[in-house]
Design a protein around this motif. Structure first.
Motif, short mmCIF file in Angstrom:
data_model
loop_
_atom_site.label_atom_id
_atom_site.label_comp_id
_atom_site.label_asym_id
_atom_site.label_seq_id
_atom_site.Cartn_x
_atom_site.Cartn_y
_atom_site.Cartn_z
N GLU A 158 0.85 -1.18 0.00
CA GLU A 158 0.00 0.00 0.00
C GLU A 158 0.89 1.24 0.00
O GLU A 158 2.09 1.17 0.22
CB GLU A 158 -0.92 0.00 1.22
N SER A 159 0.27 2.39 -0.19
CA SER A 159 0.99 3.65 -0.15
C SER A 159 0.99 4.21 1.26
O SER A 159 0.10 3.93 2.06
CB SER A 159 0.34 4.66 -1.11
N PHE A 160 2.00 5.03 1.60
CA PHE A 160 1.97 5.75 2.86
C PHE A 160 1.01 6.93 2.81
O PHE A 160 0.70 7.55 3.84
CB PHE A 160 3.39 6.24 3.22
N GLN A 161 0.52 7.24 1.58
CA GLN A 161 -0.45 8.32 1.43
C GLN A 161 -1.87 7.79 1.66
O GLN A 161 -2.06 6.62 2.01
CB GLN A 161 -0.30 8.94 0.05
N ASP A 162 -2.87 8.63 1.43
CA ASP A 162 -4.24 8.23 1.75
C ASP A 162 -4.82 7.23 0.76
O ASP A 162 -5.87 6.65 1.01
CB ASP A 162 -5.14 9.47 1.85
N ALA A 163 -4.18 7.03 -0.37
CA ALA A 163 -4.61 6.03 -1.35
C ALA A 163 -3.41 5.59 -2.17
O ALA A 163 -2.40 6.30 -2.26
CB ALA A 163 -5.71 6.58 -2.25
N GLY A 164 -3.53 4.41 -2.79
CA GLY A 164 -2.46 3.89 -3.64
C GLY A 164 -2.05 2.49 -3.24
O GLY A 164 -1.99 2.17 -2.05
N PHE A 165 -1.78 1.65 -4.24
CA PHE A 165 -1.31 0.29 -3.98
C PHE A 165 -0.62 -0.25 -5.22
O PHE A 165 -0.74 0.30 -6.32
CB PHE A 165 -2.46 -0.63 -3.56
N ASN A 166 0.12 -1.34 -5.02
CA ASN A 166 0.76 -2.05 -6.11
C ASN A 166 0.67 -3.54 -5.82
O ASN A 166 1.05 -3.98 -4.72
CB ASN A 166 2.23 -1.63 -6.25
N GLN A 167 0.15 -4.31 -6.76
CA GLN A 167 -0.01 -5.76 -6.58
C GLN A 167 0.55 -6.47 -7.80
O GLN A 167 0.21 -6.14 -8.94
CB GLN A 167 -1.49 -6.09 -6.39
N THR A 168 1.41 -7.48 -7.56
CA THR A 168 2.12 -8.14 -8.66
C THR A 168 2.20 -9.64 -8.45
O THR A 168 2.53 -10.11 -7.35
CB THR A 168 3.55 -7.58 -8.79
N PHE A 169 1.91 -10.38 -9.51
CA PHE A 169 2.19 -11.82 -9.55
C PHE A 169 3.23 -12.05 -10.65
O PHE A 169 3.11 -11.53 -11.76
CB PHE A 169 0.94 -12.64 -9.85
N PHE A 170 4.24 -12.85 -10.32
CA PHE A 170 5.39 -13.00 -11.21
C PHE A 170 5.81 -14.46 -11.25
O PHE A 170 5.85 -15.14 -10.22
CB PHE A 170 6.53 -12.13 -10.68
N VAL A 171 6.12 -14.96 -12.45
CA VAL A 171 6.64 -16.32 -12.59
C VAL A 171 7.73 -16.31 -13.66
O VAL A 171 7.60 -15.65 -14.69
CB VAL A 171 5.52 -17.32 -12.96
N ALA A 172 8.83 -17.01 -13.36
CA ALA A 172 9.98 -17.00 -14.27
C ALA A 172 10.53 -18.41 -14.42
O ALA A 172 11.35 -18.86 -13.60
CB ALA A 172 11.06 -16.05 -13.75
N PRO A 173 10.11 -19.16 -15.44
CA PRO A 173 10.70 -20.47 -15.71
C PRO A 173 11.98 -20.33 -16.52
O PRO A 173 12.10 -19.44 -17.38
CB PRO A 173 9.61 -21.16 -16.52
N SER A 174 12.94 -21.20 -16.28
CA SER A 174 14.17 -21.22 -17.08
C SER A 174 14.65 -22.65 -17.23
O SER A 174 14.44 -23.50 -16.36
CB SER A 174 15.26 -20.35 -16.45
N LEU A 175 15.32 -22.91 -18.35
CA LEU A 175 15.73 -24.27 -18.71
C LEU A 175 17.12 -24.22 -19.32
O LEU A 175 17.43 -23.33 -20.12
CB LEU A 175 14.74 -24.86 -19.71
N SER A 176 17.95 -25.19 -18.94
CA SER A 176 19.28 -25.31 -19.52
C SER A 176 19.46 -26.74 -20.00
O SER A 176 19.24 -27.69 -19.25
CB SER A 176 20.35 -24.97 -18.47
N TYR A 177 19.84 -26.91 -21.27
CA TYR A 177 19.97 -28.24 -21.87
C TYR A 177 21.34 -28.37 -22.53
O TYR A 177 21.66 -27.65 -23.48
CB TYR A 177 18.86 -28.44 -22.91
#
Length: 796
Positions: A290-309
């Motif tokens: 949330e923000s320290f101000q009277d309104a505001g927010f940030n919401q994130t979903f993140f996924v990072a697959p990686s492969l080495s062959y």
């Protein structure tokens, strides 16, 4: 400067007091009795390591007495382990170690040296597109390591960059289409983080910290190797992501803190086949704040697959993906008037109430982002390697964006709110083919990269035009009748026009760079780029099409009076910007004509010293640079209908960065930069002989020390302490408007932690003294007050 030199001398004497005399050395050959260079030589279960030189020699210095397993690993060869016992005041010569070819995956080995200078990075393959050690690279760069981020309990990209010498935030990420991941000042010029693993990687939101292995801030114009689309005259920012490694393991982490911060992160790595030729790694996170101000927010979903062959001992493939779903209220910028005087020249006169957001949690932006990269590496011979790279990025913005603009001229400044509906998308495709060589000609060693690069960027904008939506005063008084709700805003936007724009450009490039060892101690780096810019502009309008071809050279000299320990360097680096044609001529006197221009050019001269002393326990870089930007297109002083090339900006300064590990368990990072920037030639008297706003503060400094007890009852406990700050800076600095100055600040931070074998518990205090401070670039943006963060991480 005297204080900095005194501090460096003190650290040097401290290191001398703790140095030891136990060395382990030897030579690594292949089965044909040929020396192998760049073999990773690591004491297992420690962070002590090195690499073999061109003659296959290695030397580990100041090893404590004890029994160790010494591991030798190199791409395409079977790993070999040797048991050694080190006695006090004993030097061990292992003679010749022979490695045999084999099909084996190698993880990216991080070599620190000593007992673990965890805040520095000795070597990277991205800065010069060659695997060069920092001390033999004529370019200056700062590396922010995972260990440094962990010690500071970093949960966002902005806090991470505070550790890079000479970098300061100008704008937060707005979430607006095309704005990218925020703007930062670097060596007097604005820059955005647009590289991921050395390839273009875009976002319209903040960069997720969960998948960061390290951050590389490369200093100075860097168009020769990277082009102008992802770099600036001040440099560039490259984010290196976590990659698969040989083994099974991972971690789970939970962080919670002030202002509604909650973040959970997962990291898992495993082999997918019995032969262990394919490794898979998955990083994922969910966070909300949330923000320290009277309104505001940030919401994130993140996924990072990686492969080495690893197909065989010559061919390997890698895949990396990053998928982000983010929603946020855009940070409310107070835009100052750029064309008329404001009654306020500072925050006190403005009467700004920084606890107010002037927005609502109903007004949000969605920022989905996808970045994908595929890499194929093929060993052509003992001297040459082929590297084929493909990256795809897609970043979008949907939702409502608003900002406040200063009308000026009122007893209490009044800001008008403007709002629009965002619907934008940007996609990039980048294909690179590099040939990387390590060979000798007439007995002189060459390390060379020759490459081709194709970049396509396509942008679509179907957002609305901006409409006026009420006024507010800086102290919080708001004009009634303009509800901050989606229904009210939709009604106001009902009559707005909707954009239907699609634009595209292509860049075709060829480049080459060679590091030539004239002697063991003296080397030269020479590089050049041929860049063809093909701009399609608005695809519905052929008249805005244009193309330009540019050469970008680079040159550097390096002398090491003490091999691998002390280097003196100088460089010349180039950057450029393509300039679109424009119509000129008095329209009342007849048809205007189209005038074309040469690309704008930036040239840097720099010199300095780098150290790697006491088995990498003391790394320091001190440098002075001078950048001149020329050929800026400006309005002709004799005719407002004509354009001429001739504007100039200078930016010069010096930087000091120190990474130290004076005693076991103690790691220190400190940096200081001073920058002088000025527009020296321009027909615009409002900016002439003034500091450009993108230059940020003249002085920046940062410090962080982290200590962990190594034995006894307190073993595993530790603490961190540091600060970062800046001198005052101009938010507005024009002759016709006057100045608006943001005050200087120093922010103190501290942490406590307990580190066990399987878990870590941390407590962090940011902005300990609750300092009120601001950032800005013709804007005013308040920064986070005091905040407490707690973290628990379990490793398996």
């Amino acid at each position: 400067m005297k204080n900095q030199i005194t501090c460096l001398l003190f650290l040097t004497l401290t290191f001398l007091g703790y140095s030891q005399n136990n060395d382990v050395s030897g030579v690594v050959n292949n089965s044909a009795f040929q020396a192998i260079e760049n073999v990773n030589v690591v004491l297992k279960n420690t962070t002590t390591g090195t690499e073999t030189d061109a003659q296959g020699k290695f030397n580990l210095e100041n090893i404590e007495a004890g029994s160790y397993t010494l591991s030798f690993s190199f791409l395409g060869y079977k790993t070999k382990e040797v048991q050694i016992s080190v006695m006090a005041n004993q030097n061990i010569d292992l003679g010749v170690i022979t490695l045999y070819e084999g099909n084996e995956i190698l993880n990216e080995v991080v070599l620190y040296g000593g007992e673990g200078n965890k805040f520095s990075r000795k070597k990277t393959a991205y800065v010069s597109k060659l695997p060069l050690k920092d001390i033999e690279n004529t370019q200056v760069y700062s590396t922010i390591t995972t260990s440094l981020l962990e010690s500071q309990v970093i949960t966002n990209f902005d806090d991470a960059l505070k550790n890079a010498t000479g970098v300061d935030k100008l704008w937060s990420s707005t979430g607006r289409g095309g704005d990218g991941a925020g703007y930062y000042s670097l060596r007097g010029f604005s820059v955005q983080p647009q590289l991921v693993n050395g390839l273009p990687g875009l976002t319209n939101g903040t960069i997720n910290s969960a998948n960061i292995e390290r951050i590389e801030v490369i200093k100075g114009p860097s168009a020769t190797l990277f082009g102008n689309a992802v770099s600036s005259y001040g440099g560039l920012i490259n984010v290196v992501t976590k990659k698969p490694f040989a083994g099974t393991g991972g971690e789970l982490s939970f962080t919670s803190g002030s202002y509604g911060l909650n973040q959970i992160v997962g990291d898992f790595n495993t082999a997918l086949d019995k032969e262990k030729n394919i490794y898979f790694r998955l990083n994922t996170s969910f966070s909300r704040s949330e923000s320290f101000q009277d309104a505001g927010f940030n919401q994130t979903f993140f996924v990072a697959p990686s492969l080495s062959y690893k197909v065989n001992n010559k061919l390997s493939f890698s895949f990396y993906g990053e998928i982000t779903q983010a929603e946020q209220t855009n940070p409310m910028f107070l835009f100052l008037n750029r064309g008329a005087p404001s009654i306020a020249s500072n925050l006190d006169e403005l009467g700004y109430n920084n606890k107010l957001s002037f927005t609502s949690n109903d007004i949000t932006l969605l920022n989905p982002t996808q970045n994908y990269r595929v890499e194929m590496d093929y060993k052509l011979s003992d001297q040459w390697q082929s590297q084929t790279l493909l990256s795809r990025s897609s970043t979008s913005t949907k939702g409502y964006y608003s900002y406040l603009y200063d009308l000026g001229g009122n007893p209490v400044d009044t800001f008008s709110r403007y709002i629009n509906k965002q619907n934008a998308n940007t996609q990039t495709t980048d294909i690179q083919q590099n040939f990387i060589g390590n060979f000798k000609v007439l007995g002189l060693r060459n390390r060379m990269v020759v490459g081709l690069d194709y970049l396509n960027t396509t942008s679509v904008d179907n957002g609305s035009s901006y409409v006026y939506y009420g006024s507010v005063q800086a102290d919080g008084t708001t004009e009634a009748g303009y509800p901050l709700s989606t229904s009210g805003i939709d009604a106001a936007l009902a009559g707005a026009t909707v954009n239907n724009l699609k634009s595209e450009y292509n860049i075709y490039s060829a480049y080459a760079s060679d590091v030539l060892n004239i002697t063991d101690a003296f080397s030269a780096m020479v590089g050049i780029r041929l860049d063809h810019f093909d701009n399609k502009g608005d695809l519905s309008n052929d008249e805005d099409d244009y193309d330009q071809t540019t050469f970008s050279p680079k040159f550097g000299l390096m002398f090491q009076p003490i091999q691998d320990k002390l280097s003196i360097f100088a460089n010349y680096q180039n950057g450029f910007t393509n300039v679109a044609p424009t119509l000129v001529g008095d329209p009342s006197a007849g048809p205007q004509t189209l005038m074309t221009f040469d690309p704008e050019q930036a040239n840097q001269l720099e010199f300095g010293v780098k150290t790697n002393l006491f088995s990498n326990r003391l790394n320091a870089t001190v440098s002075y640079y001078d950048i001149k930007v020329k050929d800026q297109v400006i309005t002709d002083p004799d005719s407002p209908f004509n354009k001429i090339q001739g504007g100039e900006v200078i930016s010069r300064g010096f930087e000091i960065e120190v990474n130290a590990n004076p005693v076991d368990g103690l790691n220190i990072r400190a940096g200081y930069s001073n920058n002088f920037s000025e527009t020296t030639e321009s027909d615009n008297v409002n900016i002439l002989n003034r500091r450009p706003l993108e230059a940020g503060p003249e002085n920046l400094y940062n410090f962080w020390a982290n200590y962990e007890f190594q034995s006894g009852l307190l073993e595993g406990f530790g603490a961190g302490l540091g600060f970062n700050g800046a001198s005052e800076q101009f938010a507005i600095n024009y002759a016709n408007t006057g100045d608006f100055i943001l005050p200087s600040y120093t922010i103190a931070n501290a942490s406590l932690f307990y580190q066990a074998n399987k878990y870590r518990i941390s407590l962090k205090l940011n902005n300990a003294f609750n300092k009120e401070y601001y950032k800005g670039w013709t804007t005013i943006t308040p920064q986070l007050p005091r905040a407490v963060i707690a973290n628990f991480t379990y490793k398996f």
